[in-house]
Write a protein that holds these residues in place. Sequence first.
Motif, mmCIF file in Angstrom:
data_model
loop_
_atom_site.group_PDB
_atom_site.id
_atom_site.type_symbol
_atom_site.label_atom_id
_atom_site.label_comp_id
_atom_site.label_asym_id
_atom_site.label_seq_id
_atom_site.Cartn_x
_atom_site.Cartn_y
_atom_site.Cartn_z
ATOM 1 N N LEU A 1 5.241 -29.456 -23.358
ATOM 2 C CA LEU A 1 5.665 -30.601 -23.991
ATOM 3 C C LEU A 1 6.922 -30.031 -24.996
ATOM 4 O O LEU A 1 6.757 -29.431 -25.808
ATOM 5 C CB LEU A 1 4.803 -31.391 -24.752
ATOM 6 N N VAL A 2 8.000 -30.847 -24.890
ATOM 7 C CA VAL A 2 9.372 -30.410 -25.775
ATOM 8 C C VAL A 2 9.921 -31.574 -26.364
ATOM 9 O O VAL A 2 10.436 -32.476 -25.461
ATOM 10 C CB VAL A 2 10.348 -29.459 -24.971
ATOM 11 N N PRO A 3 10.071 -31.545 -27.775
ATOM 12 C CA PRO A 3 10.749 -32.880 -28.291
ATOM 13 C C PRO A 3 12.427 -32.493 -28.167
ATOM 14 O O PRO A 3 12.787 -31.487 -28.451
ATOM 15 C CB PRO A 3 10.186 -32.710 -29.592
ATOM 16 N N ILE A 4 13.243 -33.481 -28.063
ATOM 17 C CA ILE A 4 14.518 -33.476 -28.262
ATOM 18 C C ILE A 4 15.070 -34.679 -29.089
ATOM 19 O O ILE A 4 14.321 -35.614 -29.216
ATOM 20 C CB ILE A 4 15.330 -33.314 -26.895
ATOM 21 N N ASP A 5 16.323 -34.425 -29.890
ATOM 22 C CA ASP A 5 16.544 -35.425 -30.847
ATOM 23 C C ASP A 5 17.997 -35.616 -30.825
ATOM 24 O O ASP A 5 18.854 -34.563 -30.840
ATOM 25 C CB ASP A 5 16.295 -34.839 -32.424
ATOM 26 N N VAL A 6 18.442 -36.823 -30.695
ATOM 27 C CA VAL A 6 19.979 -37.116 -30.357
ATOM 28 C C VAL A 6 20.666 -36.880 -31.756
ATOM 29 O O VAL A 6 21.758 -36.568 -31.861
ATOM 30 C CB VAL A 6 19.903 -38.798 -30.031
ATOM 31 N N ALA A 7 20.065 -36.894 -33.050
ATOM 32 C CA ALA A 7 20.573 -36.802 -34.119
ATOM 33 C C ALA A 7 20.726 -35.208 -34.513
ATOM 34 O O ALA A 7 21.710 -34.778 -35.340
ATOM 35 C CB ALA A 7 19.756 -37.544 -35.361
ATOM 36 N N ASN A 8 20.254 -34.326 -33.723
ATOM 37 C CA ASN A 8 20.383 -33.092 -33.751
ATOM 38 C C ASN A 8 20.552 -32.346 -32.273
ATOM 39 O O ASN A 8 19.521 -31.804 -31.610
ATOM 40 C CB ASN A 8 19.088 -32.239 -34.682
ATOM 41 N N VAL B 1 -1.216 -28.412 -42.686
ATOM 42 C CA VAL B 1 -1.386 -28.089 -41.304
ATOM 43 C C VAL B 1 -0.389 -28.142 -40.555
ATOM 44 O O VAL B 1 0.790 -28.657 -41.077
ATOM 45 C CB VAL B 1 -2.353 -29.267 -40.601
ATOM 46 N N PRO B 2 -0.181 -27.607 -39.225
ATOM 47 C CA PRO B 2 0.910 -27.624 -38.664
ATOM 48 C C PRO B 2 1.786 -29.027 -38.501
ATOM 49 O O PRO B 2 0.673 -29.838 -38.358
ATOM 50 C CB PRO B 2 0.663 -26.992 -37.370
ATOM 51 N N SER B 3 2.886 -29.166 -38.419
ATOM 52 C CA SER B 3 3.743 -30.409 -38.347
ATOM 53 C C SER B 3 4.528 -30.397 -37.317
ATOM 54 O O SER B 3 5.036 -29.349 -36.722
ATOM 55 C CB SER B 3 4.306 -30.896 -39.641
ATOM 56 N N VAL B 4 4.815 -31.822 -36.697
ATOM 57 C CA VAL B 4 5.544 -31.855 -35.623
ATOM 58 C C VAL B 4 7.008 -32.354 -36.181
ATOM 59 O O VAL B 4 7.214 -32.799 -37.174
ATOM 60 C CB VAL B 4 5.200 -33.254 -34.985
ATOM 61 N N THR B 5 7.909 -31.794 -35.202
ATOM 62 C CA THR B 5 9.142 -31.841 -36.038
ATOM 63 C C THR B 5 9.759 -33.628 -36.270
ATOM 64 O O THR B 5 9.438 -34.415 -35.531
ATOM 65 C CB THR B 5 10.247 -31.661 -34.657
ATOM 66 N N ALA C 1 16.957 -26.683 -30.678
ATOM 67 C CA ALA C 1 15.743 -26.670 -29.812
ATOM 68 C C ALA C 1 14.609 -26.549 -30.822
ATOM 69 O O ALA C 1 14.415 -25.774 -31.774
ATOM 70 C CB ALA C 1 15.650 -25.212 -29.063
ATOM 71 N N TYR C 2 13.667 -27.465 -30.633
ATOM 72 C CA TYR C 2 12.565 -27.812 -31.559
ATOM 73 C C TYR C 2 11.252 -27.079 -31.010
ATOM 74 O O TYR C 2 10.195 -26.771 -31.623
ATOM 75 C CB TYR C 2 12.127 -29.260 -31.518
ATOM 76 N N GLY C 3 11.273 -26.689 -29.737
ATOM 77 C CA GLY C 3 10.128 -25.538 -29.397
ATOM 78 C C GLY C 3 8.927 -26.519 -28.694
ATOM 79 O O GLY C 3 9.182 -27.800 -28.624
ATOM 80 N N SER C 4 8.238 -25.880 -28.401
ATOM 81 C CA SER C 4 6.987 -26.545 -27.813
ATOM 82 C C SER C 4 6.286 -27.548 -28.935
ATOM 83 O O SER C 4 6.119 -27.353 -30.098
ATOM 84 C CB SER C 4 5.786 -25.834 -27.060
ATOM 85 N N SER C 5 5.328 -28.424 -28.327
ATOM 86 C CA SER C 5 4.986 -29.298 -29.192
ATOM 87 C C SER C 5 3.475 -29.797 -28.496
ATOM 88 O O SER C 5 3.152 -29.632 -27.319
ATOM 89 C CB SER C 5 5.476 -30.647 -29.654
ATOM 90 N N ALA C 6 2.496 -30.307 -29.299
ATOM 91 C CA ALA C 6 1.331 -30.734 -28.796
ATOM 92 C C ALA C 6 1.138 -32.423 -28.585
ATOM 93 O O ALA C 6 0.279 -33.114 -28.130
ATOM 94 C CB ALA C 6 0.000 -30.436 -29.447
#
Length: 381
Positions: free
Chosen positions: A228-235, A175-179, A239-244
Amino acid sequence: MLALLALLVSGILFATLSQGSSITLRANAGCSFHLSTGGPAPFWVGQLPDGQARGGSDIRASTFTWFGDAFVDQQGRGCWWTPPSNTLQCDVNQQPAHGWDIPCNGIMTYNGQSTFYQCKTGDGDQVNLYLQSIGPQCQQVTLISDGCTDCQNSPGNGASAGPQPASTSSSSNTVPSVTPFTTSPSPPGSSSPTSPSGNAGPRPTALPPPAKDCSADLTNTFHYPSLLVPIDVANPDKAYGSSAYGQVSPNASTLFNFDFPAADAGKSCKVFFSLPSQSVLQSQQGSSYYFTGDGSVVFSRLGSAASAATTYNDIAQGRIGRNDLGALRLQPGNTYVIETFACPAGQGVSYMVAEPAGHDTCLIYYQEGAPVPVGLFVSTC
């Protein structure tokens, strides 16, 4: 599979996008993977009923869910090295051990350590897993993931590093996964969006006061986030794109966009965050969320709209300004009012939810509405 982490594994969830409009989504809040031992006698890694990890020819492989630099088992139990023997086990209400990584070759590391130990139990060929050797009945092994590597985050597509068992005894939902987010040290020169020096960048202008006070629920008309957009200090430049899903951890933050149509002219808006109790959410919607730590979060309003291409550095380096609205300590079973204002008809407002420096909140949830709201919403009246 228990309902405790149904949304983290593969549950069918219902999300209300706007009043009277709903869709059905099948999704996965974290990348799923299996573990095997790499060595002279490789085994799939399963568990005893109490959550202790165990390998053996008659052991059924467990499905684990990746959470950036930590993981939980298929019952939502946090996986850690239990003292004093440092046995790998997953326990109820236990925060998972942070410091794991799954490089491209699939061979897992824990705080840089890639060699672990499988030690005979005396029960057939079954072995327990340890961080250090506990005696002559132990042999060195690696721990190999069949998915969620740094090169990809889809279940089951990882590199098959070293010898592995021929097949799993249990299936994994593709199934689709979140970053997945890591909690590695911040890259040189980057600053955390939870505490950037001087709150760099242009700050948003104040919003006008509301004409009246709306309720912090979905009884009135309301707005679901348009993005909804996740962001990550380690990267920081990725750009991770949209998320649910909304995510908050020592490195993960989430951005939310809300759009206000012309019909909102003259209305009042109230931004609120809802975190219902697990028991209420499970009984009414059959879903859940993952939550550990002290619950500390910071809500900020952004100076311009986020997009699917927005990165951590867009916030940290001031390309998108922000205004901190205050810190909260989230606790299940509560709703928190973030901000009230006159609805900006025909415009949009964006927010960020992050973690204050030095805290240990880990929250991942599926943003959904009626009958039980979970996440960030705007009520209008």
